[in-house]
Design a protein around this motif. Structure first.
Motif, PDB file in Angstrom:
ATOM      1  N   PHE A   1      62.039 -11.096  33.531  1.00 37.93           N
ATOM      2  CA  PHE A   1      62.173 -12.195  34.472  1.00 37.93           C
ATOM      3  C   PHE A   1      62.252 -11.584  35.874  1.00 37.93           C
ATOM      4  O   PHE A   1      63.063 -10.697  36.117  1.00 37.93           O
ATOM      5  CB  PHE A   1      63.452 -13.002  34.220  1.00 37.93           C
TER       6      PHE A   1
ATOM      7  N   ASP B   1      70.442 -10.121  38.587  1.00 34.93           N
ATOM      8  CA  ASP B   1      69.707 -11.267  38.049  1.00 34.93           C
ATOM      9  C   ASP B   1      69.197 -10.942  36.652  1.00 34.93           C
ATOM     10  O   ASP B   1      68.613  -9.879  36.433  1.00 34.93           O
ATOM     11  CB  ASP B   1      68.523 -11.604  38.954  1.00 34.93           C
ATOM     12  N   HIS B   2      69.432 -11.845  35.695  1.00 38.42           N
ATOM     13  CA  HIS B   2      68.984 -11.670  34.315  1.00 38.42           C
ATOM     14  C   HIS B   2      69.550 -10.385  33.713  1.00 38.42           C
ATOM     15  O   HIS B   2      68.867  -9.656  32.994  1.00 38.42           O
ATOM     16  CB  HIS B   2      67.454 -11.685  34.241  1.00 38.42           C
TER      17      HIS B   2
ATOM     18  N   CYS C   1      74.047 -14.481  36.790  1.00 45.22           N
ATOM     19  CA  CYS C   1      72.830 -13.755  36.412  1.00 45.22           C
ATOM     20  C   CYS C   1      71.976 -14.551  35.434  1.00 45.22           C
ATOM     21  O   CYS C   1      70.777 -14.314  35.350  1.00 45.22           O
ATOM     22  CB  CYS C   1      73.165 -12.367  35.861  1.00 45.22           C
ATOM     23  N   SER C   2      72.545 -15.493  34.707  1.00 46.60           N
ATOM     24  CA  SER C   2      71.761 -16.449  33.926  1.00 46.60           C
ATOM     25  C   SER C   2      72.695 -17.524  33.403  1.00 46.60           C
ATOM     26  O   SER C   2      73.924 -17.411  33.514  1.00 46.60           O
ATOM     27  CB  SER C   2      71.035 -15.775  32.756  1.00 46.60           C
ATOM     28  N   ARG C   3      72.125 -18.559  32.808  1.00 45.64           N
ATOM     29  CA  ARG C   3      72.928 -19.630  32.232  1.00 45.64           C
ATOM     30  C   ARG C   3      73.661 -19.174  30.978  1.00 45.64           C
ATOM     31  O   ARG C   3      74.602 -19.835  30.548  1.00 45.64           O
ATOM     32  CB  ARG C   3      72.024 -20.822  31.898  1.00 45.64           C
TER      33      ARG C   3
ATOM     34  N   TYR D   1      67.559 -22.188  27.230  1.00 46.55           N
ATOM     35  CA  TYR D   1      67.673 -21.680  28.602  1.00 46.55           C
ATOM     36  C   TYR D   1      66.328 -21.134  29.070  1.00 46.55           C
ATOM     37  O   TYR D   1      65.698 -20.338  28.367  1.00 46.55           O
ATOM     38  CB  TYR D   1      68.713 -20.557  28.686  1.00 46.55           C
ATOM     39  N   ASP D   2      65.929 -21.516  30.274  1.00 49.33           N
ATOM     40  CA  ASP D   2      64.669 -20.992  30.802  1.00 49.33           C
ATOM     41  C   ASP D   2      64.841 -19.617  31.428  1.00 49.33           C
ATOM     42  O   ASP D   2      63.854 -18.963  31.781  1.00 49.33           O
ATOM     43  CB  ASP D   2      64.075 -21.963  31.830  1.00 49.33           C
ATOM     44  N   ASP D   3      66.105 -19.144  31.595  1.00 48.31           N
ATOM     45  CA  ASP D   3      66.345 -17.831  32.181  1.00 48.31           C
ATOM     46  C   ASP D   3      66.906 -16.831  31.174  1.00 48.31           C
ATOM     47  O   ASP D   3      67.326 -15.738  31.542  1.00 48.31           O
ATOM     48  CB  ASP D   3      67.276 -17.943  33.391  1.00 48.31           C
ATOM     49  N   CYS D   4      66.911 -17.208  29.893  1.00 47.79           N
ATOM     50  CA  CYS D   4      67.310 -16.282  28.826  1.00 47.79           C
ATOM     51  C   CYS D   4      66.799 -16.870  27.525  1.00 47.79           C
ATOM     52  O   CYS D   4      67.452 -17.733  26.914  1.00 47.79           O
ATOM     53  CB  CYS D   4      68.832 -16.089  28.794  1.00 47.79           C
TER      54      CYS D   4
END
Length: 769
Positions: A609, A328-329, A733-735, A599-602
């Motif tokens: 994160f 993840d991330h 793992c992220s967008r 992106y809220d995840d990168c």
């Protein structure tokens, strides 16, 4: 009479001993200082019962039956057919799918290592064939390094793999570096391999040279054995998936103590001020100090503080291994490692700074590259559609869905025909039960395979192919300075044919054989590619003639010399004259481009994160062990799991799983016991190995055991053999990169007390004639 012949593989070069056409044994070359034991084990698999000997077609597909349970892929029997019938079926199905659904309905990503050889490259052959036929949907990036491949061009510029020539080589580290801090370790087992082939293993000797020169090593990993014992590395166990938090704690300590390299950050980087505000908590009220990092990582505050001091006061090198970004991330630890190296003061100094993937392949850190070697010519793909490599199940389950990828919006195509050649998705992909459901959706799956592995059993049409021992070629490994001859050692088993022969026959049926073959036979292609390489190098290369090369088995390529584009040393010396190819021309600690994606995840700078699955997550109440599914020591991915070396590593026929003695004792698990590893996604059997080489709360189960579901097609069914991707999550793992997140998986382990089922991974399906 015995004959001795050259053999080249991804795991090294050997001598094959053949008697009257029968492969007797495979021996290491005398000039290889650290030969891999995988090679000799190939003899066991050469003629085992799992060999695919004749073309075969799944009965349900052949009879046009609906995908009922007893006729589904993975459960059905196969009919053996003639080559003429098989070629007719494949060519007509290609015509039908293209005419009814368009060229993008054909998927030819076919990800995998395949086998060594410049000409008989399975994906190269497939992509050339499909492109000449009208085009196909391709895949992008790799399961190994997808997050790294996407993030690094934004941060340091260049092509995704250009960092290999820009980081210090082992001999430079030995001569110039004092301290190596390795996030994810330096597992020497991984350096057995090199994509494309390998003449001599050098990593072990080069690591010993570094230690003899006084270089100190720190291994930040959940696994002690991720560094070789002779390195005397300091082991700092870390909770999996928290490397970014550890780096942030080190960076904060450098910043508040004034230990960071302000000059390099000012002249060679952009965005440090915005990142510093994140470190100090100005943005979110949370200071990313050593105490904060200690609570997340399990490392002590004093250890984190001391690491910051040592990195700042020694000629240091920060290494990151590929495993830490398959989570993840996963982009964050890669990005943050570059930022930490920039802060530490050694970035751009000879033999120091930053690097990735050391010991992951033998060539990494051994040589910065090699001259270009000719390979089968690529043909432009008329179809623009592609998918991120790890999103194949999403694509099959949700055609037409839009996803984010590196600032773009992709629409997942409607795939009707999968053509797989030289890879094993039922090894590489996560959550194999989900992949099984997805794999039922296309109209047709065509597979080239030498053995009845899981992918072959889940196909509709299986075409038997010759192995690397059964064809002529030459090897040219990644960054390896040698070419190695690969003469055919033996005749192909059964009715096996080379991939090129199969595609030539198909191209003839489809009307473009001349374009595909360019009127050359296979050995003429091999000679042509070698002579083209020789001509391209000219007098500087001074390669021998093909006949001399074929007779002597090896030829040496000229060494490449730097400085290479994007050199950090050149950037440090003169950032105006030697800019990077990033938008700013400098290292992007803050990326305006990534920030613009929203992106809220990168976000626009590296950040912490919380992973979906880790040892501090709520799910850990039910599944309190973190699964590390790293690369095996006994094979390459799933290749030659049926080979002698891999078979010897099994425990009562199951893949070994390493468990800390404290975790084993609390569960009543003893050494050598068969255990059940499980979570909500599935379960598998494995053989317990107790060792304090893994930290408490972590288990290690290597990838690559051929998946062996007890009831194929039934979701959640037990895997009898020990494939960890029964348990891993199929989650991008992220967008930004949509890479795999295999190392973000929680499980539990218990003794298996039921009747022990037979392992049928290496048994062929029911075959009818």
């Amino acid at each position: 009479m015995e004959r001795r012949m050259s053999v080249a593989t991804h795991w090294g070069s050997y001598v094959a001993v053949v008697d009257s056409g029968r492969l007797v044994r495979i021996e290491p070359r005398g000039d290889d200082p650290a030969p891999s034991p995988i090679g000799p084990g190939m003899v066991t698999a050469a003629d085992d019962s799992a060999r695919v000997l004749r073309p075969a077609v799944r009965k349900g597909w052949l009879n046009g039956l609906p995908r009922a349970h007893d006729t589904a892929r993975g459960t059905d029997a196969f009919m053996e057919v003639s080559w003429d019938d098989a070629i007719t079926l494949v060519s007509e199905e290609l015509r039908r799918v293209r005419s009814q659904h368009g060229d993008s309905a054909v998927f030819g990503g076919s990800y995998g290592w395949a086998s060594a050889g410049a000409f008989h490259n399975a994906q190269g052959q497939l992509h050339r064939f499909l492109a000449l036929g009208g085009g196909y949907t391709d895949s992008r990036n790799t399961y190994s390094t997808a997050a790294l491949e996407v993030i690094l061009p934004h941060v340091i510029g260049g092509a995704p793999w250009s960092y290999q020539s820009r980081m210090p080589m082992w001999d430079e580290i030995a001569d110039n570096c004092e301290l190596v801090v390795a996030f994810g370790g330096l597992a020497l087992k991984n350096s057995q391999i090199n994509p494309g082939g390998l003449a001599r293993h050098q990593t072990q000797d080069l690591q010993r040279k570094c230690r003899a020169a006084g270089v100190r090593f720190v291994n930040i990993s959940p696994i002690r054995s991720d560094t070789a014992g002779f390195l005397d590395a300091e082991w700092l166990p870390v909770i999996p998936n928290t490397d970014t938090a550890a780096m942030l704690g080190i960076a904060h300590t450098m910043l508040v103590n004034g230990w960071h390299d302000e000059d390099f950050l000012r002249h060679c980087c952009v965005g440090f001020d915005r990142f510093a505000s994140y470190l100090t908590g100005e943005f979110d009220g949370v200071a990313k100090d050593a105490a904060w990092a200690a609570r997340i990582t399990g490392m002590s505050r004093d250890t984190i503080t001391e690491l910051a001091r040592r990195l700042s006061t020694h000629r240091s090198l920060i290494m990151v291994n590929y495993a830490i970004q398959r989570a993840d991330h996963g982009e964050q630890p890669i990005w943050m490692s570059v930022v930490l190296a920039a802060m530490a003061g050694s970035m751009g100094r000879h033999g120091c700074g930053w690097g990735a993937g050391y010991a992951t392949m033998d060539a990494t850190g051994v040589a910065p590259g090699r001259p270009s070697v000719a390979s089968i010519p690529r043909v432009p793909n008329p179809v623009a559609d592609f998918i991120p490599v790890a999103r194949i199940a999403d694509t099959l389950l949700h055609p037409g869905k839009t996803i984010d990828y590196d600032g773009r919006r992709l629409t997942l195509p409607d795939l009707r025909l999968i053509y797989w050649c030289g890879g094993n998705p039922f090894h590489h992909h996560q959550d194999l039960h989900r992949l099984t459901r997805a794999w039922q959706t296309p109209d047709t799956v065509v597979v080239h395979e030498a053995w009845w592995n899981t992918t072959a059993k889940f196909a509709d049409i299986v075409l038997p192919v010759a192995t690397s021992l059964e064809r002529d070629d030459f090897a040219a490994g990644f960054s390896d300075p040698h070419l190695v001859a690969m003469p055919k050692v033996r005749e192909p088993a059964g009715e096996s044919r080379t991939d090129h022969h199969i595609f030539t026959t198909l191209a003839s049926r489809l009307g473009y054989e001349g374009e595909f073959t360019q009127s050359r036979s296979e050995i003429e292609w091999v000679r042509h590619l070698y002579e083209q390489t020789r001509a391209d190098l000219g007098d500087d290369g001074a390669l021998p003639s093909f006949d001399d090369f074929w007779r002597n088995s090896t030829a040496e390529l000229p060494a490449l010399s730097g400085p290479f584009p994007g050199s950090f040393e050149a950037l440090r010396a003169d950032p105006q004259r030697f800019p990077l190819t990033t938008p700013s021309g400098r290292i992007e600690i803050f990326s305006e481009e990534i920030n613009s994606f929203g992106y809220d995840d990168c976000t626009g700078h590296p950040a912490w994160f919380e992973p979906v699955e880790w040892l501090r997550a709520g799910l850990s109440d039910r599944f309190p062990l973190h699964l590390i599914s790293n690369q095996p020591a006994s094979r390459l991915h799933s290749q030659y799991d049926n080979g002698g070396h891999s078979l010897k590593s099994k425990i009562r026929g199951r893949e070994p799983v390493t468990i800390n003695p404290l975790d084993a004792a609390s569960r009543g698990i003893e050494n050598g016991m068969i255990v059940r590893v499980h979570n909500d996604r599935g379960s598998c059997l494995a053989g317990a190995v107790l060792s304090d080489d893994v930290m408490p709360g972590v288990i290690q189960l290597s990838t690559g055991a051929w998946w062996d579901p007890a009831q194929p097609g039934q979701s959640g069914t037990l895997d009898r053999h020990g494939n960890p991707n029964t348990l891993t999550a199929d989650r991008g793992c992220s967008r930004l990169s949509q890479g795999p997140s295999a190392h973000s998986a929680l499980v539990d382990v218990e003794p298996y007390d039921g009747p022990l089922p037979d392992v049928l991974a290496f048994a062929p399906p029911h075959l009818e004639h």
